[in-house]
Design a protein around this motif. Sequence first.
Motif, PDB file in Angstrom:
ATOM      1  N   GLU A 184      24.112  18.560 -26.016  1.00  0.00           N
ATOM      2  CA  GLU A 184      24.367  19.232 -24.816  1.00  0.00           C
ATOM      3  C   GLU A 184      25.501  18.805 -24.012  1.00  0.00           C
ATOM      4  O   GLU A 184      26.428  19.261 -23.524  1.00  0.00           O
ATOM      5  N   SER A 185      25.468  17.604 -24.057  1.00  0.00           N
ATOM      6  CA  SER A 185      26.539  16.546 -23.171  1.00  0.00           C
ATOM      7  C   SER A 185      27.832  16.535 -23.862  1.00  0.00           C
ATOM      8  O   SER A 185      29.034  16.463 -23.327  1.00  0.00           O
ATOM      9  N   LYS A 186      27.697  16.692 -25.175  1.00  0.00           N
ATOM     10  CA  LYS A 186      29.152  16.826 -26.147  1.00  0.00           C
ATOM     11  C   LYS A 186      29.631  18.162 -26.124  1.00  0.00           C
ATOM     12  O   LYS A 186      30.829  18.235 -26.433  1.00  0.00           O
ATOM     13  N   SER A 187      28.848  19.201 -25.871  1.00  0.00           N
ATOM     14  CA  SER A 187      29.504  20.779 -26.034  1.00  0.00           C
ATOM     15  C   SER A 187      29.945  21.005 -24.734  1.00  0.00           C
ATOM     16  O   SER A 187      29.455  20.515 -23.584  1.00  0.00           O
ATOM     17  N   ASP A 188      30.932  22.031 -24.695  1.00  0.00           N
ATOM     18  CA  ASP A 188      31.203  22.667 -23.465  1.00  0.00           C
ATOM     19  C   ASP A 188      30.451  23.553 -22.880  1.00  0.00           C
ATOM     20  O   ASP A 188      30.242  24.038 -21.806  1.00  0.00           O
TER      21      ASP A 188
END
Length: 50
Positions: free
Chosen positions: A28-32
Amino acid sequence: MKEIGFSISELETMSVGQALDSLEEYVESKSDNGKRGNTRRASQADFDAF
């Protein structure tokens, strides 16, 4: 799991659920899509319109 930063010894001490929770947070932190700044809580009017 190396990309997340966990070593094998750290993974051995974690439960499967803890490892999956950590992986989910990382993704989640890496995805938009993880950005939730534009969402709002639905009002009764929103539910009525639905």
